[in-house]
Design a protein around this motif. Sequence first.
Motif, PDB file in Angstrom:
ATOM      1  N   VAL A  15       5.479   3.901   4.519  1.00 55.99           N
ATOM      2  CA  VAL A  15       5.357   2.451   4.381  1.00 55.99           C
ATOM      3  C   VAL A  15       3.930   2.038   4.032  1.00 55.99           C
ATOM      4  CG1 VAL A  15       7.281   2.001   5.930  1.00 55.99           C
ATOM      5  CG2 VAL A  15       4.975   2.156   6.866  1.00 55.99           C
ATOM      6  N   THR A  16       3.143   2.972   3.514  1.00 54.96           N
ATOM      7  CA  THR A  16       1.796   2.657   3.065  1.00 54.96           C
ATOM      8  C   THR A  16       1.874   1.676   1.900  1.00 54.96           C
ATOM      9  OG1 THR A  16       1.025   4.846   3.720  1.00 54.96           O
ATOM     10  CG2 THR A  16      -0.343   3.619   2.168  1.00 54.96           C
ATOM     11  N   LEU A  17       1.158   0.569   2.004  1.00 58.67           N
ATOM     12  CA  LEU A  17       1.256  -0.483   0.999  1.00 58.67           C
ATOM     13  C   LEU A  17       0.220  -0.368  -0.111  1.00 58.67           C
ATOM     14  CD1 LEU A  17       1.971  -3.615   3.234  1.00 58.67           C
ATOM     15  CD2 LEU A  17       3.586  -2.093   2.081  1.00 58.67           C
ATOM     16  N   HIS A  18      -0.749   0.503   0.031  1.00 61.48           N
ATOM     17  CA  HIS A  18      -1.738   0.683  -1.024  1.00 61.48           C
ATOM     18  C   HIS A  18      -2.327   2.075  -0.906  1.00 61.48           C
ATOM     19  CE1 HIS A  18      -4.137  -0.486   2.449  1.00 61.48           C
ATOM     20  NE2 HIS A  18      -5.192   0.060   1.876  1.00 61.48           N
ATOM     21  N   ARG A  19      -2.846   2.557  -1.988  1.00 63.09           N
ATOM     22  CA  ARG A  19      -3.393   3.916  -2.103  1.00 63.09           C
ATOM     23  C   ARG A  19      -2.280   4.936  -1.868  1.00 63.09           C
ATOM     24  NH1 ARG A  19      -8.371   2.728   1.884  1.00 63.09           N
ATOM     25  NH2 ARG A  19      -6.658   3.139   3.308  1.00 63.09           N
ATOM     26  N   ASP A  20      -2.589   6.182  -2.047  1.00 61.85           N
ATOM     27  CA  ASP A  20      -1.627   7.265  -1.834  1.00 61.85           C
ATOM     28  C   ASP A  20      -0.307   7.017  -2.558  1.00 61.85           C
ATOM     29  OD1 ASP A  20      -3.465   8.525  -0.124  1.00 61.85           O
ATOM     30  OD2 ASP A  20      -2.729   7.403   1.600  1.00 61.85           O
ATOM     31  N   ASP A  21      -0.379   6.455  -3.774  1.00 57.07           N
ATOM     32  CA  ASP A  21       0.845   6.115  -4.491  1.00 57.07           C
ATOM     33  C   ASP A  21       1.721   7.337  -4.746  1.00 57.07           C
ATOM     34  OD1 ASP A  21       0.066   3.512  -4.501  1.00 57.07           O
ATOM     35  OD2 ASP A  21      -0.418   3.386  -6.635  1.00 57.07           O
ATOM     36  N   ALA A  22       1.096   8.463  -5.073  1.00 61.15           N
ATOM     37  CA  ALA A  22       1.876   9.671  -5.345  1.00 61.15           C
ATOM     38  C   ALA A  22       2.612  10.133  -4.089  1.00 61.15           C
ATOM     39  CB  ALA A  22       0.959  10.781  -5.869  1.00 61.15           C
ATOM     40  N   ALA A  23       1.938  10.045  -2.940  1.00 62.06           N
ATOM     41  CA  ALA A  23       2.568  10.456  -1.686  1.00 62.06           C
ATOM     42  C   ALA A  23       3.701   9.513  -1.314  1.00 62.06           C
ATOM     43  CB  ALA A  23       1.533  10.499  -0.571  1.00 62.06           C
ATOM     44  N   VAL A  24       3.512   8.224  -1.536  1.00 64.33           N
ATOM     45  CA  VAL A  24       4.575   7.247  -1.261  1.00 64.33           C
ATOM     46  C   VAL A  24       5.798   7.541  -2.122  1.00 64.33           C
ATOM     47  CG1 VAL A  24       5.213   4.812  -1.483  1.00 64.33           C
ATOM     48  CG2 VAL A  24       3.012   5.438  -0.473  1.00 64.33           C
ATOM     49  N   TRP A  25       5.579   7.794  -3.407  1.00 65.19           N
ATOM     50  CA  TRP A  25       6.684   8.070  -4.326  1.00 65.19           C
ATOM     51  C   TRP A  25       7.387   9.372  -3.933  1.00 65.19           C
ATOM     52  CZ3 TRP A  25       8.288   4.528  -7.771  1.00 65.19           C
ATOM     53  CH2 TRP A  25       9.277   4.918  -8.676  1.00 65.19           C
ATOM     54  N   ARG A  26       6.597  10.354  -3.563  1.00 63.04           N
ATOM     55  CA  ARG A  26       7.176  11.649  -3.196  1.00 63.04           C
ATOM     56  C   ARG A  26       8.098  11.504  -1.985  1.00 63.04           C
ATOM     57  NH1 ARG A  26       6.065  16.155   0.120  1.00 63.04           N
ATOM     58  NH2 ARG A  26       6.545  18.161  -0.895  1.00 63.04           N
ATOM     59  N   GLU A  82       7.118  -1.047  -2.615  1.00 64.87           N
ATOM     60  CA  GLU A  82       8.302  -1.820  -2.989  1.00 64.87           C
ATOM     61  C   GLU A  82       9.064  -1.147  -4.131  1.00 64.87           C
ATOM     62  OE1 GLU A  82       6.854  -6.388  -1.939  1.00 64.87           O
ATOM     63  OE2 GLU A  82       7.182  -5.784  -4.026  1.00 64.87           O
ATOM     64  N   LYS A  83       8.338  -0.728  -5.155  1.00 69.30           N
ATOM     65  CA  LYS A  83       8.989  -0.116  -6.313  1.00 69.30           C
ATOM     66  C   LYS A  83       9.671   1.187  -5.927  1.00 69.30           C
ATOM     67  CE  LYS A  83       8.179   1.221 -11.125  1.00 69.30           C
ATOM     68  NZ  LYS A  83       7.162   1.302 -12.219  1.00 69.30           N
ATOM     69  N   SER A  84       9.032   1.977  -5.072  1.00 64.97           N
ATOM     70  CA  SER A  84       9.623   3.258  -4.667  1.00 64.97           C
ATOM     71  C   SER A  84      10.901   3.048  -3.872  1.00 64.97           C
ATOM     72  CB  SER A  84       8.619   4.070  -3.839  1.00 64.97           C
ATOM     73  OG  SER A  84       8.411   3.501  -2.560  1.00 64.97           O
ATOM     74  N   LYS A  85      10.927   2.055  -3.002  1.00 67.33           N
ATOM     75  CA  LYS A  85      12.127   1.793  -2.216  1.00 67.33           C
ATOM     76  C   LYS A  85      13.243   1.221  -3.087  1.00 67.33           C
ATOM     77  CE  LYS A  85      12.531   2.212   1.687  1.00 67.33           C
ATOM     78  NZ  LYS A  85      13.074   3.364   2.456  1.00 67.33           N
TER      79      LYS A  85
END
Length: 371
Positions: A99-110, A164-167
């Motif tokens: 649920v990280t809202l900024h940074r670590d975009d690759a980890a969020v997507w993964r 948001e986009k990943s979810k």
Amino acid sequence: MAVVMTGATGFLGLHLLQRHLTAGRRVIVLAHVNSPPAWERIEYFLANAGTENVPPALVRKLVDVVEVDIAEDRMGLSRKQHQRLALSAEELWHVAASVTLHRDDAAVWRTNVVGTEQLLRLASSTAPHVPVRHVSTAFVAGRTPHLVTEDDSLHVIEFENTYEKSKHTAEGLVRDWTRLTGRSTLVLRPSILVPGAQWASGLPTHTLETLHHSVAVVTARAKRSTPRLVVRFAGDPRAGINLLQVDWAAEAMMRLAALPHRSGTHIFHVTHPNDVPILTIAAAFEELSPVRIRITPAQPAEPTRPERVLYRRVAGFLPYLHHRRSFSGTRLAQALPQLAPPAPIDRGYLERALGVWAANQSPARGLGHSA
């Protein structure tokens, strides 16, 4: 046979797990291989924040912990382990998320997209009658500005952040899989979850805790010439954010899962009937931190150094300070007419919830999030 559950040691997952155990259901917890020990988190939660006592001996009897990497091929399990897990499932709950809202975009997507792909791969190997319960978020609505129904979010293309986009993408994968397989899937969309009737320190953090921690860190590091540091945020003073007690959300989700559902995807907002004004949230933060928060029409042209640091730390949350939309709860109310509404969330409620956490934290501690 057992409930197979990802994210069972997170902020929401522990409440769902407790309800499964109280009902005497066996649960296979898919715990991330690099996370804190799952047993410690489960037993600590049940001892400190469980609304009903579940004897430790019963917990050990009903719970099996399997360590996985949710985004790896077959979740990092051998082919035989993966098959055995699928054959053991009577119900699949996919709660794990970043649920990280900024940074670590690759980890969020993964975690949120690739992890959902792997969960659906597991689901494809289960018996045809095994239902899937996918915990999404109301914020798949992206930048939708008006009263949002469940159907309004299906084709959104503009989002405030990668989370948001990943979810939203993960939800699309779930809907496509459900249509292709003819299975039954329940998609649950909670808003921002906050502590419920009971609070205890040492439990998984939630979004407001993360924000409050950021304010505390910046305040502690700033060299202040006045008793209170003033921080300006661009926002709409009429804006509001939907907050919901986590225990109420878990109860609603469990009741929805207990209803008969035909094949297909069934989507429900799990949200509070009333949004919390951002000015109320700001006032709660001010009460607990030596900071004054000012909501301004636009971001300052020349922000102070503490403001620049804070803007970076909470960048993914800042767009919500402009939101005046709300989420329809009609579908949930029609499905569960006997469920009493959640208690109001006001300034005093937030101060109590955040105060328990703040009293047991060091400002130097790193930011965390529930997953």
